[in-house]
Write a protein that holds these residues in place. Structure first.
Motif, PDB file in Angstrom:
ATOM      1  N   VAL A   1       0.829  -1.295  -0.183  1.00 34.81           N
ATOM      2  CA  VAL A   1      -0.231  -0.118  -0.084  1.00 34.81           C
ATOM      3  C   VAL A   1       0.733   1.230  -0.137  1.00 34.81           C
ATOM      4  CG1 VAL A   1      -1.983  -1.202   1.651  1.00 34.81           C
ATOM      5  CG2 VAL A   1      -1.145   0.633   2.029  1.00 34.81           C
ATOM      6  N   PHE A   2       0.277   2.332  -0.260  1.00 31.47           N
ATOM      7  CA  PHE A   2       0.896   3.857   0.329  1.00 31.47           C
ATOM      8  C   PHE A   2       0.396   5.047   0.928  1.00 31.47           C
ATOM      9  CE2 PHE A   2       0.197   7.911  -1.909  1.00 31.47           C
ATOM     10  CZ  PHE A   2       1.400   8.082  -2.875  1.00 31.47           C
ATOM     11  N   PHE A   3       1.016   5.299   1.932  1.00 35.11           N
ATOM     12  CA  PHE A   3       0.284   5.525   3.104  1.00 35.11           C
ATOM     13  C   PHE A   3       0.910   6.843   3.534  1.00 35.11           C
ATOM     14  CE2 PHE A   3       3.168   5.561   6.482  1.00 35.11           C
ATOM     15  CZ  PHE A   3       4.755   4.551   5.849  1.00 35.11           C
ATOM     16  N   VAL A   4       0.400   7.917   3.822  1.00 37.72           N
ATOM     17  CA  VAL A   4       0.721   8.965   4.499  1.00 37.72           C
ATOM     18  C   VAL A   4       0.942   9.267   5.765  1.00 37.72           C
ATOM     19  CG1 VAL A   4      -0.469  10.042   1.832  1.00 37.72           C
ATOM     20  CG2 VAL A   4      -2.303  10.521   4.591  1.00 37.72           C
ATOM     21  N   ARG A   5       1.872  10.247   6.297  1.00 37.49           N
ATOM     22  CA  ARG A   5       2.237  10.445   8.184  1.00 37.49           C
ATOM     23  C   ARG A   5       1.423  11.947   7.974  1.00 37.49           C
ATOM     24  NH1 ARG A   5       5.855   7.293  10.650  1.00 37.49           N
ATOM     25  NH2 ARG A   5       7.195   6.016   9.051  1.00 37.49           N
TER      26      ARG A   5
ATOM     27  N   VAL B   1      -3.925   5.417   1.881  1.00 42.50           N
ATOM     28  CA  VAL B   1      -4.653   6.437   0.590  1.00 42.50           C
ATOM     29  C   VAL B   1      -4.396   5.966  -0.646  1.00 42.50           C
ATOM     30  CG1 VAL B   1      -4.466   7.803   2.006  1.00 42.50           C
ATOM     31  CG2 VAL B   1      -2.735   7.675   0.860  1.00 42.50           C
ATOM     32  N   GLY B   2      -4.228   4.660  -0.607  1.00 44.36           N
ATOM     33  CA  GLY B   2      -3.795   3.913  -2.149  1.00 44.36           C
ATOM     34  C   GLY B   2      -3.563   2.161  -1.936  1.00 44.36           C
ATOM     35  N   ILE B   3      -3.655   1.334  -2.932  1.00 42.06           N
ATOM     36  CA  ILE B   3      -2.882   0.570  -3.086  1.00 42.06           C
ATOM     37  C   ILE B   3      -2.101  -0.028  -4.117  1.00 42.06           C
ATOM     38  CG2 ILE B   3      -2.582  -2.778  -3.052  1.00 42.06           C
ATOM     39  CD1 ILE B   3      -6.231  -1.958  -2.225  1.00 42.06           C
ATOM     40  N   VAL B   4      -0.745  -0.251  -3.907  1.00 44.07           N
ATOM     41  CA  VAL B   4       0.409  -0.187  -4.967  1.00 44.07           C
ATOM     42  C   VAL B   4       0.330  -1.357  -6.098  1.00 44.07           C
ATOM     43  CG1 VAL B   4       3.088  -0.782  -5.631  1.00 44.07           C
ATOM     44  CG2 VAL B   4       1.971   0.147  -3.616  1.00 44.07           C
ATOM     45  N   ASP B   5       0.262  -0.521  -7.595  1.00 41.82           N
ATOM     46  CA  ASP B   5      -0.732  -1.941  -8.706  1.00 41.82           C
ATOM     47  C   ASP B   5       1.530  -1.902  -9.840  1.00 41.82           C
ATOM     48  OD1 ASP B   5      -2.624  -2.074  -9.806  1.00 41.82           O
ATOM     49  OD2 ASP B   5      -1.856  -1.521 -12.006  1.00 41.82           O
ATOM     50  N   SER B   6       2.603  -0.674 -10.113  1.00 38.65           N
ATOM     51  CA  SER B   6       4.116  -1.062  -9.961  1.00 38.65           C
ATOM     52  C   SER B   6       4.047   0.568  -9.136  1.00 38.65           C
ATOM     53  CB  SER B   6       3.508  -1.963 -10.934  1.00 38.65           C
ATOM     54  OG  SER B   6       3.335   0.128 -11.841  1.00 38.65           O
ATOM     55  N   ILE B   7       5.883   0.269  -9.613  1.00 42.85           N
ATOM     56  CA  ILE B   7       6.829   0.856  -8.482  1.00 42.85           C
ATOM     57  C   ILE B   7       7.563   0.901  -9.788  1.00 42.85           C
ATOM     58  CG2 ILE B   7       8.604   1.580  -7.049  1.00 42.85           C
ATOM     59  CD1 ILE B   7       7.132  -0.638  -5.177  1.00 42.85           C
TER      60      ILE B   7
ATOM     61  N   VAL C   1       5.518   5.122  -9.162  1.00 46.44           N
ATOM     62  CA  VAL C   1       4.646   4.756  -8.808  1.00 46.44           C
ATOM     63  C   VAL C   1       3.292   4.752  -8.838  1.00 46.44           C
ATOM     64  CG1 VAL C   1       3.766   4.178  -6.355  1.00 46.44           C
ATOM     65  CG2 VAL C   1       6.078   4.897  -6.349  1.00 46.44           C
ATOM     66  N   VAL C   2       2.526   3.729  -9.220  1.00 46.45           N
ATOM     67  CA  VAL C   2       1.203   3.682  -9.590  1.00 46.45           C
ATOM     68  C   VAL C   2       0.308   3.080  -8.857  1.00 46.45           C
ATOM     69  CG1 VAL C   2      -0.273   2.755 -11.379  1.00 46.45           C
ATOM     70  CG2 VAL C   2       2.387   3.654 -12.784  1.00 46.45           C
ATOM     71  N   VAL C   3      -0.160   3.935  -8.536  1.00 47.75           N
ATOM     72  CA  VAL C   3      -1.004   3.706  -7.255  1.00 47.75           C
ATOM     73  C   VAL C   3      -2.572   3.315  -7.521  1.00 47.75           C
ATOM     74  CG1 VAL C   3      -1.959   4.064  -4.836  1.00 47.75           C
ATOM     75  CG2 VAL C   3       0.708   4.789  -5.902  1.00 47.75           C
TER      76      VAL C   3
ATOM     77  N   ALA D   1      -3.097  12.804  -9.525  1.00 44.65           N
ATOM     78  CA  ALA D   1      -1.539  12.674  -8.781  1.00 44.65           C
ATOM     79  C   ALA D   1      -0.372  12.211  -9.275  1.00 44.65           C
ATOM     80  CB  ALA D   1      -2.223  13.224  -6.970  1.00 44.65           C
ATOM     81  N   LYS D   2       0.134  12.605  -9.511  1.00 45.20           N
ATOM     82  CA  LYS D   2       1.361  12.141 -10.334  1.00 45.20           C
ATOM     83  C   LYS D   2       2.621  11.950  -9.071  1.00 45.20           C
ATOM     84  CE  LYS D   2       5.465  13.515 -12.918  1.00 45.20           C
ATOM     85  NZ  LYS D   2       5.815  14.895 -13.734  1.00 45.20           N
ATOM     86  N   LEU D   3       2.417  10.977  -9.210  1.00 43.16           N
ATOM     87  CA  LEU D   3       3.553  10.079  -7.600  1.00 43.16           C
ATOM     88  C   LEU D   3       4.897   9.557  -8.264  1.00 43.16           C
ATOM     89  CD1 LEU D   3       0.974   7.738  -5.951  1.00 43.16           C
ATOM     90  CD2 LEU D   3       1.509  10.059  -5.278  1.00 43.16           C
ATOM     91  N   LEU D   4       6.240  10.244  -7.959  1.00 44.07           N
ATOM     92  CA  LEU D   4       7.590  10.039  -7.989  1.00 44.07           C
ATOM     93  C   LEU D   4       8.220   9.664  -7.237  1.00 44.07           C
ATOM     94  CD1 LEU D   4       7.627  13.101 -10.470  1.00 44.07           C
ATOM     95  CD2 LEU D   4       7.148  11.166 -10.995  1.00 44.07           C
TER      96      LEU D   4
END
Lengths: 87, 87, 87, 87, 87
Positions: free
Chosen positions: D55-59, D79-85, E10-12, E22-25
Motif C-alpha cells: 500500500v501507499f500511506f501518508v503520515r 490512501v492507495g494500493i500499489v500497482d507498480s513501482i 509509482v502507480v497506485v 496526482a503524479k507520484l514520483l
C-alpha cells in the motif's frame, strides 16, 4: 499511530491553562510483538488508560482532536486501549 | 511530549515580528530517569521556566497555541514545569 | 527550533507560484557549542540572513507563518539571527 | 509518502468516538525494491486494503483528510494500493 | 526542505478520490554535494519533474498547498526543480 505500554505518570505544574485537567502518562512504544522499541514519551490520555495497559496513540496536532474546542497544546495522545494485535 | 532540562538561553535578533517578546530557552531532552537523551533544542517558554528546571514541552504547531491569536512561528514550546515523574 | 549556520544558497526553477521571490538558503544545524550536527537542509529566509551567519529556524507549517496570507509550501524557515547562546 | 506492506490488524477498544468504525492495519514500510525498512506502525485504512497487500500511506494530519468532516485522531493513513513501482 | 533526485514512478490504484490525477514520483534525498542520503520516499509532483532530475521538496501538510482547495492526502511534494546549489 503506534502501540505503547503505559509505564508511569507525570505531574506537571504550573502548566498552560489549556492543559488544566489533562492526565499525562509516560508511555513506552512497543513492536507488534509487544517488545519495547524507541524512547518513552509523555502522552495525554482521553480514554481512561492506566499503568501497565497497552494503548494506541497518535502523534501531532491530531492528539488534541478529542479535546476540541479546547486547543490543548499536546503532541501525543492515547486514543484507545489495545484489545488484540493479529499479525 | 517530552521531559527536558533547561540548560541555557538564546538571544536572537533581528527576528520575525511575531517572535517579539518570546523567551527562548535551550533545553536538553531527558529520559524518565532524567538522564540526557537526544539533541538539545530551542523552545519558547510560556510558563516562566528557568535554567536548571525540568520542564514538559511539546513539538509542532501546538507549541504556538499558548500565544493565540498571535501566529508565533515556533515548533517547540515549554508548557509546564515537572513536579514529579512516577514510573 | 534549532540553531544553524547558513552554508549556501539554492536556486530552484520552475517552482510553485507561491514560492516566487522566496530566498532559499542551505543551512547546517549546530549544537549549542556551534558544532555541526545532523544533515544540512534548505530553509526559506524571512529575516535577511546571509552565508556564514548563525540563525534560528523552525520546522513545519510554522515556517510559512511569516508569509501569510500567502500559503507558501515550505517546511523550514529562518526566523532570527543568533546574537548569543548562553549555556 | 511511503510504500508499505499490510502485515496485520489491530483491535482497539474503548477508543475515541471519532475512531468508531476505523479499520486499523499494522503496516511494515518497504524500500522501492519492497524490502522491509524501519519500524512497523498502525495506519487507518480508507481504500479497502488487506493483509499481504502493498500500500501507499501518508503520515500526519493528512491521514485524516479522507474522513472529513469527522476529525479522526489519526497520524497515518493508507490512501492507495500499489500497482507498480518503476525505478 | 530538501534536495532529492527523481528515481522512479509509482502507480497506485484504487486510491483516495482526492488523489485522482496526482503524479507520484519516487525520490532519493541528496546531500548538498548531491550524494544519496537517507531513505527514498514518494512525493506528489506539481512542477512537471521527471526521472533523473534534481528537485526541491517539502514534507508535511505543506505538500498539499499547491493543490488547494482540494485537500490532497499527501505528506511530501516536489515544488521546484534545482537549478544550482552554491556552497
Amino acid at each position: 499511530m503506534q502501540i505503547a505500554r503505559v509505564i508511569g505518570t507525570v505531574v506537571v505544574t504550573p502548566k498552560d491553562s489549556n492543559l488544566t485537567g489533562a492526565k499525562l502518562l509516560l508511555i513506552q512504544p512497543l513492536t507488534p510483538s509487544r517488545a519495547p522499541v524507541g524512547k518513552p514519551l509523555v502522552a495525554v490520555d482521553s480514554v481512561g488508560a492506566g499503568v501497565g495497559e497497552d494503548v494506541f496513540f497518535v502523534r501531532g496536532k491530531e492528539a488534541s482532536f478529542p479535546f476540541h474546542p479546547v486547543e490543548m497544546p499536546v503532541d501525543a495522545g492515547i486514543v484507545g486501549i489495545v484489545d488484540s494485535i493479529n499479525c
